[in-house]
Design an enzyme around this catalytic site. Structure first.
Site, mmCIF file in Angstrom:
data_model
loop_
_atom_site.group_PDB
_atom_site.id
_atom_site.type_symbol
_atom_site.label_atom_id
_atom_site.label_comp_id
_atom_site.label_asym_id
_atom_site.label_seq_id
_atom_site.Cartn_x
_atom_site.Cartn_y
_atom_site.Cartn_z
ATOM 1 N N LYS A 13 0.833 -1.212 0.000
ATOM 2 C CA LYS A 13 0.000 0.000 0.000
ATOM 3 C C LYS A 13 0.863 1.256 0.000
ATOM 4 C CE LYS A 13 -2.128 -1.098 3.825
ATOM 5 N NZ LYS A 13 -1.334 -2.330 4.093
ATOM 6 N N ARG A 60 -9.432 0.725 9.494
ATOM 7 C CA ARG A 60 -9.060 -0.674 9.688
ATOM 8 C C ARG A 60 -10.123 -1.448 10.450
ATOM 9 N NH1 ARG A 60 -3.023 0.300 9.452
ATOM 10 N NH2 ARG A 60 -1.980 -1.692 9.654
ATOM 11 N N ARG A 120 11.545 -6.508 4.257
ATOM 12 C CA ARG A 120 11.359 -5.039 4.254
ATOM 13 C C ARG A 120 12.389 -4.420 5.191
ATOM 14 N NH1 ARG A 120 5.536 -2.416 5.168
ATOM 15 N NH2 ARG A 120 5.462 -3.776 6.991
HETATM 16 P P1 ADP Z 1 2.332 -1.874 3.187
HETATM 17 O O1 ADP Z 1 2.391 -0.358 3.134
HETATM 18 O O2 ADP Z 1 1.067 -2.406 2.582
HETATM 19 O O3 ADP Z 1 2.608 -2.440 4.542
HETATM 20 P P2 ADP Z 1 4.856 -1.736 1.683
HETATM 21 O O4 ADP Z 1 4.544 -0.787 0.578
HETATM 22 O O5 ADP Z 1 5.728 -1.250 2.788
HETATM 23 O O6 ADP Z 1 3.492 -2.428 2.244
HETATM 24 O O7 ADP Z 1 5.523 -3.041 0.999
HETATM 25 C C1 ADP Z 1 5.998 -4.136 1.808
HETATM 26 C C2 ADP Z 1 7.384 -4.553 1.325
HETATM 27 O O8 ADP Z 1 7.259 -5.155 0.043
HETATM 28 C C3 ADP Z 1 8.376 -3.384 1.173
HETATM 29 O O9 ADP Z 1 9.663 -3.858 1.516
HETATM 30 C C4 ADP Z 1 8.295 -3.041 -0.327
HETATM 31 O O10 ADP Z 1 9.529 -2.500 -0.812
HETATM 32 C C5 ADP Z 1 7.998 -4.408 -0.938
HETATM 33 N N1 ADP Z 1 7.108 -4.344 -2.106
HETATM 34 C C6 ADP Z 1 6.068 -3.510 -2.307
HETATM 35 N N2 ADP Z 1 5.443 -3.788 -3.474
HETATM 36 C C7 ADP Z 1 6.100 -4.843 -4.003
HETATM 37 C C8 ADP Z 1 5.942 -5.612 -5.214
HETATM 38 N N3 ADP Z 1 4.969 -5.333 -6.092
HETATM 39 N N4 ADP Z 1 6.808 -6.628 -5.429
HETATM 40 C C9 ADP Z 1 7.785 -6.922 -4.548
HETATM 41 N N5 ADP Z 1 8.011 -6.237 -3.408
HETATM 42 C C10 ADP Z 1 7.165 -5.213 -3.139
HETATM 43 P P1 AMP Z 2 1.088 0.096 9.320
HETATM 44 O O1 AMP Z 2 2.271 0.996 9.132
HETATM 45 O O2 AMP Z 2 -0.105 0.526 8.511
HETATM 46 O O3 AMP Z 2 1.439 -1.359 9.098
HETATM 47 O O4 AMP Z 2 0.634 0.244 10.841
HETATM 48 C C1 AMP Z 2 1.510 -0.071 11.903
HETATM 49 C C2 AMP Z 2 0.739 -0.154 13.207
HETATM 50 O O5 AMP Z 2 0.150 1.116 13.520
HETATM 51 C C3 AMP Z 2 -0.430 -1.127 13.235
HETATM 52 O O6 AMP Z 2 -0.028 -2.481 13.468
HETATM 53 C C4 AMP Z 2 -1.263 -0.559 14.385
HETATM 54 O O7 AMP Z 2 -0.697 -0.867 15.648
HETATM 55 C C5 AMP Z 2 -1.111 0.946 14.163
HETATM 56 N N1 AMP Z 2 -2.164 1.468 13.253
HETATM 57 C C6 AMP Z 2 -1.960 2.070 12.052
HETATM 58 N N2 AMP Z 2 -3.135 2.426 11.504
HETATM 59 C C7 AMP Z 2 -4.106 2.033 12.368
HETATM 60 C C8 AMP Z 2 -5.523 2.090 12.362
HETATM 61 N N3 AMP Z 2 -6.211 2.638 11.347
HETATM 62 N N4 AMP Z 2 -6.187 1.580 13.430
HETATM 63 C C9 AMP Z 2 -5.523 1.040 14.462
HETATM 64 N N5 AMP Z 2 -4.196 0.928 14.527
HETATM 65 C C10 AMP Z 2 -3.485 1.424 13.493
#
Ligand code: ADP
Ligand code: AMP
Length: 219
Positions: free
Chosen positions: A13, A88, A127
């Site tokens: 995302k 969420r 990551r």
């Molecule tokens: P989220 O915001 O949903 O938690 P991230 O954007 O941080 O996810 O992505 C999770 C990990 O996967 C990061 O290390 C990112 O660089 C990697 N990543 C994101 N999109 C892809 C993709 N399409 N293919 C491979 N790796 C990806």
């Molecule tokens: P994220 O970076 O989106 O993976 O979020 C990291 C952490 O932040 C989550 O595991 C939760 O502990 C907290 N968090 C982020 N967004 C929310 C949300 N909308 N509601 C509750 N907790 C959140």
């Protein structure tokens, strides 16, 4: 543009939000990033959120809702926003709906990232994040130019504490128990757009932009 990105942790995302926010010129509002910034600065909000984040639990709804309500009032969000990681839970989704209805600017689309758990577990395991500027890398798909060093600010890259395997499993359980039901919530409202989030980053970006362009969300 007023959209929400919905999907499990590690779905990509944040990665896609950067591209979409640049294409549509709207602020990327990631609640996880806001909590991490606050935790780093040791604000009251940061101290409150830290324990929940470390355990892989959701921060209580009232705290998150108040924070997002304030964030949406800032000037830059007047032209639109891209919400990442919020809502969420169903109460968060209802609160967002009420706030936007008051302002007569309802959501235009909810992009739901579909991806199997095995792939997000692998993405999260590799990551790496910069604790100083928040930049995100991946050891295979998006490595930094110099190992362990942030390209942007030259800080040391780390694995987020909540990206440890046992915490990730709990975060995925929270996702399936509380967040996944938002797909039905938004499908009922005619807002859900499903995005196949498996594949190279650029390919997923092309799909995301095509999906938004094709659904009348104007740039
Ligand atoms: P989220 O915001 O949903 O938690 P991230 O954007 O941080 O996810 O992505 C999770 C990990 O996967 C990061 O290390 C990112 O660089 C990697 N990543 C994101 N999109 C892809 C993709 N399409 N293919 C491979 N790796 C990806
Ligand atoms: P994220 O970076 O989106 O993976 O979020 C990291 C952490 O932040 C989550 O595991 C939760 O502990 C907290 N968090 C982020 N967004 C929310 C949300 N909308 N509601 C509750 N907790 C959140």
């Amino acid at each position: 543009m007023r959209i929400v990105l919905l999907g499990p942790p590690g779905a990509g995302k944040g990665t896609q939000a950067a591209a979409i926010a640049a294409a549509y010129r709207v602020p990327h509002i990631a609640t996880g990033d806001i909590f991490r910034d606050n935790a780093r600065q040791q604000t009251e909000l940061g101290r409150l959120a830290q324990g929940y984040m470390d355990r892989g639990e959701l921060v209580p709804d009232d705290v998150v809702i108040a924070m997002v309500r304030n964030r949406l009032q800032l000037d830059d969000a007047a032209i639109g926003f891209l919400l990442d990681g919020f809502p969420r839970t169903v109460p968060q989704a209802l609160a967002l709906e009420a706030v936007l209805a008051e302002e007569q600017r309802p959501l235009q689309a909810v992009v739901s990232f579909t991806i199997p758990d095995e792939i997000v577990i692998r993405r999260i395991a590799d990551r790496r994040s910069c604790p100083d500027c928040g930049a995100v890398y991946h050891l295979e798909s998006a490595p930094p130019e110099v190992a362990d060093i942030c390209d942007r600010c030259k800080g040391w890259l780390v694995q987020r504490p909540d990206d440890a395997e046992d915490v990730v499993r709990h975060r995925l359980e929270e996702y399936h128990a509380k967040t996944a039901k938002l797909e039905a919530f938004y499908r009922e409202r005619g807002l859900l757009r499903e995005l196949d989030a498996v594949g190279p980053v650029e390919e997923v970006t092309r799909r995301a932009l095509a999906l938004l362009d094709g659904k009348g969300v104007s740039r």
